[in-house]
Scaffold this motif. Structure first.
Motif, PDB file in Angstrom:
ATOM      1  N   ASN A   5      15.196   3.381  34.659  1.00 38.90           N
ATOM      2  CA  ASN A   5      15.137   3.415  33.147  1.00 38.90           C
ATOM      3  C   ASN A   5      16.315   4.413  32.751  1.00 38.90           C
ATOM      4  OD1 ASN A   5      13.172   1.611  32.913  1.00 38.90           O
ATOM      5  ND2 ASN A   5      11.590   2.959  32.311  1.00 38.90           N
ATOM      6  N   LEU A   6      16.218   5.696  33.481  1.00 39.73           N
ATOM      7  CA  LEU A   6      17.332   6.711  33.002  1.00 39.73           C
ATOM      8  C   LEU A   6      18.608   6.153  33.742  1.00 39.73           C
ATOM      9  CD1 LEU A   6      17.633   9.195  31.669  1.00 39.73           C
ATOM     10  CD2 LEU A   6      17.115  10.603  34.201  1.00 39.73           C
ATOM     11  N   ARG A   7      18.656   5.739  34.743  1.00 34.97           N
ATOM     12  CA  ARG A   7      20.032   5.069  35.118  1.00 34.97           C
ATOM     13  C   ARG A   7      20.546   4.339  34.412  1.00 34.97           C
ATOM     14  NH1 ARG A   7      17.586   5.249  40.460  1.00 34.97           N
ATOM     15  NH2 ARG A   7      17.038   3.112  40.170  1.00 34.97           N
ATOM     16  N   LEU A  37      11.913  17.495  34.010  1.00 34.51           N
ATOM     17  CA  LEU A  37      10.945  18.532  34.096  1.00 34.51           C
ATOM     18  C   LEU A  37       9.658  18.037  34.701  1.00 34.51           C
ATOM     19  CD1 LEU A  37      11.780  20.677  30.778  1.00 34.51           C
ATOM     20  CD2 LEU A  37      12.186  21.217  33.004  1.00 34.51           C
ATOM     21  N   ASN A  38       9.190  16.763  34.447  1.00 31.30           N
ATOM     22  CA  ASN A  38       7.981  16.059  34.768  1.00 31.30           C
ATOM     23  C   ASN A  38       7.720  15.272  35.927  1.00 31.30           C
ATOM     24  OD1 ASN A  38       6.751  17.617  32.606  1.00 31.30           O
ATOM     25  ND2 ASN A  38       7.286  15.876  31.125  1.00 31.30           N
ATOM     26  N   MET A  39       9.104  14.522  35.985  1.00 33.16           N
ATOM     27  CA  MET A  39       8.979  13.547  37.047  1.00 33.16           C
ATOM     28  C   MET A  39       9.811  13.746  38.326  1.00 33.16           C
ATOM     29  SD  MET A  39       6.953  11.492  35.758  1.00 33.16           S
ATOM     30  CE  MET A  39       6.937   9.806  36.387  1.00 33.16           C
ATOM     31  N   ALA A  40      10.805  14.451  38.393  1.00 39.32           N
ATOM     32  CA  ALA A  40      11.851  14.502  39.429  1.00 39.32           C
ATOM     33  C   ALA A  40      11.156  15.489  40.311  1.00 39.32           C
ATOM     34  CB  ALA A  40      13.033  14.893  38.963  1.00 39.32           C
ATOM     35  N   PRO A  41      11.313  15.184  41.828  1.00 40.61           N
ATOM     36  CA  PRO A  41      10.661  15.817  42.765  1.00 40.61           C
ATOM     37  C   PRO A  41      11.716  16.891  43.165  1.00 40.61           C
ATOM     38  CG  PRO A  41      11.630  13.690  43.679  1.00 40.61           C
ATOM     39  CD  PRO A  41      11.841  13.701  42.339  1.00 40.61           C
ATOM     40  N   ASN A  42      12.037  17.817  42.301  1.00 39.16           N
ATOM     41  CA  ASN A  42      13.137  18.861  42.690  1.00 39.16           C
ATOM     42  C   ASN A  42      12.353  20.131  42.686  1.00 39.16           C
ATOM     43  OD1 ASN A  42      15.186  16.779  42.659  1.00 39.16           O
ATOM     44  ND2 ASN A  42      15.808  17.383  40.473  1.00 39.16           N
ATOM     45  N   ARG A  43      12.928  21.232  43.149  1.00 43.79           N
ATOM     46  CA  ARG A  43      12.547  22.569  43.208  1.00 43.79           C
ATOM     47  C   ARG A  43      12.666  22.980  41.532  1.00 43.79           C
ATOM     48  NH1 ARG A  43      15.767  25.505  47.566  1.00 43.79           N
ATOM     49  NH2 ARG A  43      17.360  24.122  46.909  1.00 43.79           N
ATOM     50  N   GLU A  44      12.100  24.162  41.456  1.00 41.22           N
ATOM     51  CA  GLU A  44      12.294  24.684  39.996  1.00 41.22           C
ATOM     52  C   GLU A  44      13.645  25.222  39.808  1.00 41.22           C
ATOM     53  OE1 GLU A  44       9.586  24.580  37.468  1.00 41.22           O
ATOM     54  OE2 GLU A  44       8.645  23.513  38.913  1.00 41.22           O
ATOM     55  N   ILE A  57      14.154   8.444  47.085  1.00 40.68           N
ATOM     56  CA  ILE A  57      13.229   8.066  47.892  1.00 40.68           C
ATOM     57  C   ILE A  57      12.915   8.952  49.223  1.00 40.68           C
ATOM     58  CG2 ILE A  57      12.531   6.258  49.716  1.00 40.68           C
ATOM     59  CD1 ILE A  57      13.805   4.273  47.538  1.00 40.68           C
ATOM     60  N   ASN A  58      13.910   9.414  49.538  1.00 42.65           N
ATOM     61  CA  ASN A  58      14.050  10.420  50.535  1.00 42.65           C
ATOM     62  C   ASN A  58      13.172  11.764  50.179  1.00 42.65           C
ATOM     63  OD1 ASN A  58      15.434   9.000  52.327  1.00 42.65           O
ATOM     64  ND2 ASN A  58      17.279  10.101  51.867  1.00 42.65           N
ATOM     65  N   ARG A  59      13.316  12.162  49.062  1.00 47.41           N
ATOM     66  CA  ARG A  59      12.655  13.362  48.463  1.00 47.41           C
ATOM     67  C   ARG A  59      11.289  12.934  48.445  1.00 47.41           C
ATOM     68  NH1 ARG A  59      16.562  16.355  44.221  1.00 47.41           N
ATOM     69  NH2 ARG A  59      17.815  17.172  45.737  1.00 47.41           N
ATOM     70  N   LEU A  60      10.959  11.905  47.888  1.00 43.16           N
ATOM     71  CA  LEU A  60       9.609  11.654  47.731  1.00 43.16           C
ATOM     72  C   LEU A  60       9.025  11.466  49.028  1.00 43.16           C
ATOM     73  CD1 LEU A  60       9.989   8.885  44.920  1.00 43.16           C
ATOM     74  CD2 LEU A  60       8.780  11.121  44.850  1.00 43.16           C
ATOM     75  N   LYS A  61       9.676  10.861  50.176  1.00 46.22           N
ATOM     76  CA  LYS A  61       8.911  10.843  51.399  1.00 46.22           C
ATOM     77  C   LYS A  61       8.827  12.144  52.050  1.00 46.22           C
ATOM     78  CE  LYS A  61      10.709   6.283  52.720  1.00 46.22           C
ATOM     79  NZ  LYS A  61      11.549   5.446  53.736  1.00 46.22           N
ATOM     80  N   ASN A  96       1.958   7.020  41.816  1.00 49.92           N
ATOM     81  CA  ASN A  96       2.908   7.942  41.095  1.00 49.92           C
ATOM     82  C   ASN A  96       4.226   7.731  41.660  1.00 49.92           C
ATOM     83  OD1 ASN A  96       0.892   9.061  39.609  1.00 49.92           O
ATOM     84  ND2 ASN A  96       0.545  10.953  41.018  1.00 49.92           N
ATOM     85  N   ILE A  97       4.603   7.255  42.912  1.00 51.38           N
ATOM     86  CA  ILE A  97       5.845   7.076  43.487  1.00 51.38           C
ATOM     87  C   ILE A  97       6.549   5.877  42.669  1.00 51.38           C
ATOM     88  CG2 ILE A  97       7.129   6.180  45.436  1.00 51.38           C
ATOM     89  CD1 ILE A  97       4.858   7.620  47.258  1.00 51.38           C
ATOM     90  N   HIS A  98       5.704   4.982  42.434  1.00 50.73           N
ATOM     91  CA  HIS A  98       6.185   3.706  41.586  1.00 50.73           C
ATOM     92  C   HIS A  98       6.591   4.111  40.285  1.00 50.73           C
ATOM     93  CE1 HIS A  98       5.572   0.849  44.484  1.00 50.73           C
ATOM     94  NE2 HIS A  98       4.463   0.950  44.653  1.00 50.73           N
ATOM     95  N   LYS A  99       5.757   5.074  39.484  1.00 48.78           N
ATOM     96  CA  LYS A  99       6.034   5.681  38.042  1.00 48.78           C
ATOM     97  C   LYS A  99       7.327   6.587  38.111  1.00 48.78           C
ATOM     98  CE  LYS A  99       2.704   7.449  35.527  1.00 48.78           C
ATOM     99  NZ  LYS A  99       1.781   8.440  35.000  1.00 48.78           N
ATOM    100  N   VAL A 100       7.416   7.327  39.217  1.00 48.53           N
ATOM    101  CA  VAL A 100       8.855   7.992  39.411  1.00 48.53           C
ATOM    102  C   VAL A 100      10.040   7.066  39.421  1.00 48.53           C
ATOM    103  CG1 VAL A 100      10.090   9.644  40.548  1.00 48.53           C
ATOM    104  CG2 VAL A 100       7.720  10.061  40.329  1.00 48.53           C
ATOM    105  N   LEU A 101       9.882   6.177  40.288  1.00 47.57           N
ATOM    106  CA  LEU A 101      10.981   5.038  40.561  1.00 47.57           C
ATOM    107  C   LEU A 101      11.330   4.346  39.286  1.00 47.57           C
ATOM    108  CD1 LEU A 101      10.137   3.912  43.950  1.00 47.57           C
ATOM    109  CD2 LEU A 101      11.939   5.482  43.526  1.00 47.57           C
TER     110      LEU A 101
END
Length: 118
Positions: A15-17, A68-75, A104-108, A5-10
């Motif tokens: 791709n978005l960048r 909405l689906n991948m980013a490790p952010n708060r709602e 990467i810091n947020r995922l960690k 999942n981490i690799h999928k988010v990265l």
């Protein structure tokens, strides 16, 4: 979070960048063309800026899906980011630009046992 999942988010962040950078460059080139260079070259090339904005709609949709689906952010951050994407166009895309170190810091932090849901 699992390793795949981490690799999928990265992968989606990368791709978005790339899409944001390419779209911004195309937008800038055609904006400069429309404003300054059209009279200099005196061609019949007519590509209005709203055509370029329509080309950005799939990129905005992908960015909204990513937020909405991948980013490790708060709602609350996700809501603000989606609203920024919808109302600010190219600037909104740069507001959602996923920075690699921060991601990467947020995922960690989400993986650690004592994380504070940031």
């Amino acid at each position: 979070m699992e390793k795949e999942n981490i690799h999928k988010v990265l992968k989606h962040a990368r791709n978005l960048r790339i899409l944001i950078i390419v779209y911004s460059l195309v937008y800038l080139v055609f904006a400069v063309w429309d404003i300054y260079l059209k009279d200099f070259f005196s061609t019949n090339f007519e590509l209005k800026i709203y055509h370029i904005l329509v080309l950005g709609l799939p990129i905005k949709a992908y960015a909204i899906w990513y937020v909405l689906n991948m980013a490790p952010n708060r709602e609350q951050n996700k809501t603000n980011t989606v609203l920024g994407l919808l109302f600010f166009g190219v600037i909104g895309m740069w507001m959602t630009y996923p920075r690699k170190k921060r991601l990467i810091n947020r995922l960690k932090a989400n993986n650690s046992m004592f994380s504070l849901k940031s």
